[in-house]
Design an enzyme around this catalytic site. Structure first.
Site, PDB file in Angstrom:
ATOM      1  N   ALA A 197      -0.609   0.353  -0.030  1.00 42.15           N
ATOM      2  CA  ALA A 197      -2.033   1.858  -0.841  1.00 42.15           C
ATOM      3  C   ALA A 197      -2.395   0.888  -1.593  1.00 42.15           C
ATOM      4  CB  ALA A 197      -0.605   2.705  -1.630  1.00 42.15           C
ATOM      5  N   MET A 198      -3.205  -0.070  -1.156  1.00 41.66           N
ATOM      6  CA  MET A 198      -4.176  -0.838  -2.221  1.00 41.66           C
ATOM      7  C   MET A 198      -4.941   0.026  -2.832  1.00 41.66           C
ATOM      8  SD  MET A 198      -3.059  -4.112  -1.208  1.00 41.66           S
ATOM      9  CE  MET A 198      -4.818  -5.141  -1.422  1.00 41.66           C
ATOM     10  N   LEU A 257      -8.446   0.480  -1.541  1.00 36.78           N
ATOM     11  CA  LEU A 257      -9.467   0.513  -1.194  1.00 36.78           C
ATOM     12  C   LEU A 257      -9.979  -0.399  -2.060  1.00 36.78           C
ATOM     13  CD1 LEU A 257     -10.905   3.556   0.283  1.00 36.78           C
ATOM     14  CD2 LEU A 257      -9.916   1.547   1.586  1.00 36.78           C
ATOM     15  N   CYS A 272      -8.261   5.318   6.280  1.00 39.61           N
ATOM     16  CA  CYS A 272      -7.503   4.845   5.551  1.00 39.61           C
ATOM     17  C   CYS A 272      -6.741   6.602   4.998  1.00 39.61           C
ATOM     18  CB  CYS A 272      -8.940   4.469   4.555  1.00 39.61           C
ATOM     19  SG  CYS A 272      -7.286   4.573   2.409  1.00 39.61           S
ATOM     20  N   GLY A 291       0.183  -3.872  14.577  1.00 36.64           N
ATOM     21  CA  GLY A 291       1.920  -4.555  15.428  1.00 36.64           C
ATOM     22  C   GLY A 291       1.955  -5.293  16.279  1.00 36.64           C
ATOM     23  N   THR A 346      -1.400  -7.183   9.811  1.00 36.59           N
ATOM     24  CA  THR A 346       0.052  -7.846   9.467  1.00 36.59           C
ATOM     25  C   THR A 346       0.458  -8.950   9.642  1.00 36.59           C
ATOM     26  OG1 THR A 346       0.360  -5.452   9.094  1.00 36.59           O
ATOM     27  CG2 THR A 346       2.551  -6.782   8.509  1.00 36.59           C
TER      28      THR A 346
END
Ligand code: SIN
Length: 306
Positions: free
Chosen positions: A72-73, A75, A131, A245, A267
């Site tokens: 949870a940056m 944005l 988001c 993923g 990721t």
């Protein structure tokens, strides 16, 4: 003549291979985007950029879990005016298509940001309407068909470059939303963004992320991505960028068989490194030749025809 079986054309853009950088990681500066291109990526998607600079959430913004990462940056980004210089620099130095991910708090903000991104040299824009943890934007827009339609059609009227719409899996019927986006003018769909998730520290009893709730990416969400891509492919006729993923070439092939014309990697860069932009295209190429196909295109959505 040996044909490049990895080359794909998606929404009018030519990619030397179907493995792109996903929004959210290494996409904030020209230097990091150029490094990804030099590592072999077929295309680049930037971090999501808004009309004005935004600080994002305080730390911790990312936590590793056994099956991936929760982030949870918030944005964080320098705003499109400052970021335009990074876009110009990337376009001066590398040839791969550059897709600028944009977000906004209204249709007008999405359109203005997209317009400035294209003016600076973006080859396409990807609308972040997914988001999962910032109020007033992202998923709050993409999960509401009326707002989604308004945003996509406004951006469509303002820019002449392709529009990709990145959808959230945190909905009941993602294919329905893909259809809404396409009817409003989307040239491609990107599926999927992260899945709402959280982690609690059992010593303190507190949620770990400063924002408490974040988005899960990594291997845990791959089966969800496969299902979403499969359902979207059945419903709309525009290309799909598969995301969610992918750690290796087998994962990439699975998303392509479900219906993705190209894939995006996020990721895997954090848990492996930029080497994935060499190993994944190589693995896809070997698979295609071993199976007797001539190009990636021939296996896009193949699982629907068997
Ligand atoms: C973030 O910046 O918090 C992530 C953006 C996203 O998940 O779309």
């Amino acid at each position: 003549m040996v044909l490049n079986c990895l080359e794909v054309e998606v929404a009018g853009l030519k990619f030397r291979n179907p493995v792109l950088l996903a929004a959210g990681i290494l996409g904030m500066t020209a230097e990091s985007l150029i490094r990804v291109a030099e590592a072999g990526a077929g295309g680049l998607v930037t971090k999501s950029i808004g009309l004005k600079p935004r600080k994002g959430y305080p730390n911790p913004t990312v936590v590793q879990v056994s099956c991936g990462l929760i982030n949870a940056m918030g944005l964080p980004n320098p705003g499109i005016k400052t970021f335009s210089e990074e876009i110009r620099e990337v376009k001066r130095r590398v040839k791969v298509p550059l897709i600028v991910s944009v977000y906004g708090y209204s249709a007008e903000e999405f359109a203005e940001t997209a317009e400035l991104a294209v003016k600076a040299g973006a080859d396409a824009v990807e609308l972040n309407v997914s988001c999962p943890h910032v109020e007033g934007t992202g998923g709050e827009i993409g999960q509401n068909p009326e707002l989604l339609k308004e945003v996509v059609s406004k951006v469509k009227r303002r820019i002449s470059k392709p529009i990709f719409v990145k959808l959230s899996p945190n909905v009941t019927d993602i294919a329905q939303l893909a259809e809404t986006a396409v009817k409003a003018g989307a040239d491609a769909i990107t599926a999927i963004n992260t899945v709402r998730a959280m982690k609690i520290d059992i010593k303190t009893g507190r949620p770990i992320l400063a924002n408490r709730i974040g988005g899960l990416s990594g291997p845990a969400i791959k089966p969800i991505a496969v299902r979403c891509i499969y359902e979207i492919y059945e419903r709309v006729r525009v290309p799909i960028f598969g995301c969610g993923g992918i750690l290796n070439w087998r994962d990439a092939i699975e998303l392509i068989l479900a219906g993705a014309s190209a894939v995006q990697i996020g990721t895997a860069i954090a848990v492996k490194d930029l080497e994935v932009f060499r190993t994944i295209p190589k693995g896809i190429e070997k698979y295609i030749r071993r199976k007797g196909f001539r190009s990636v295109k021939e296996i896009v959505g193949l699982s629907h025809r068997l």
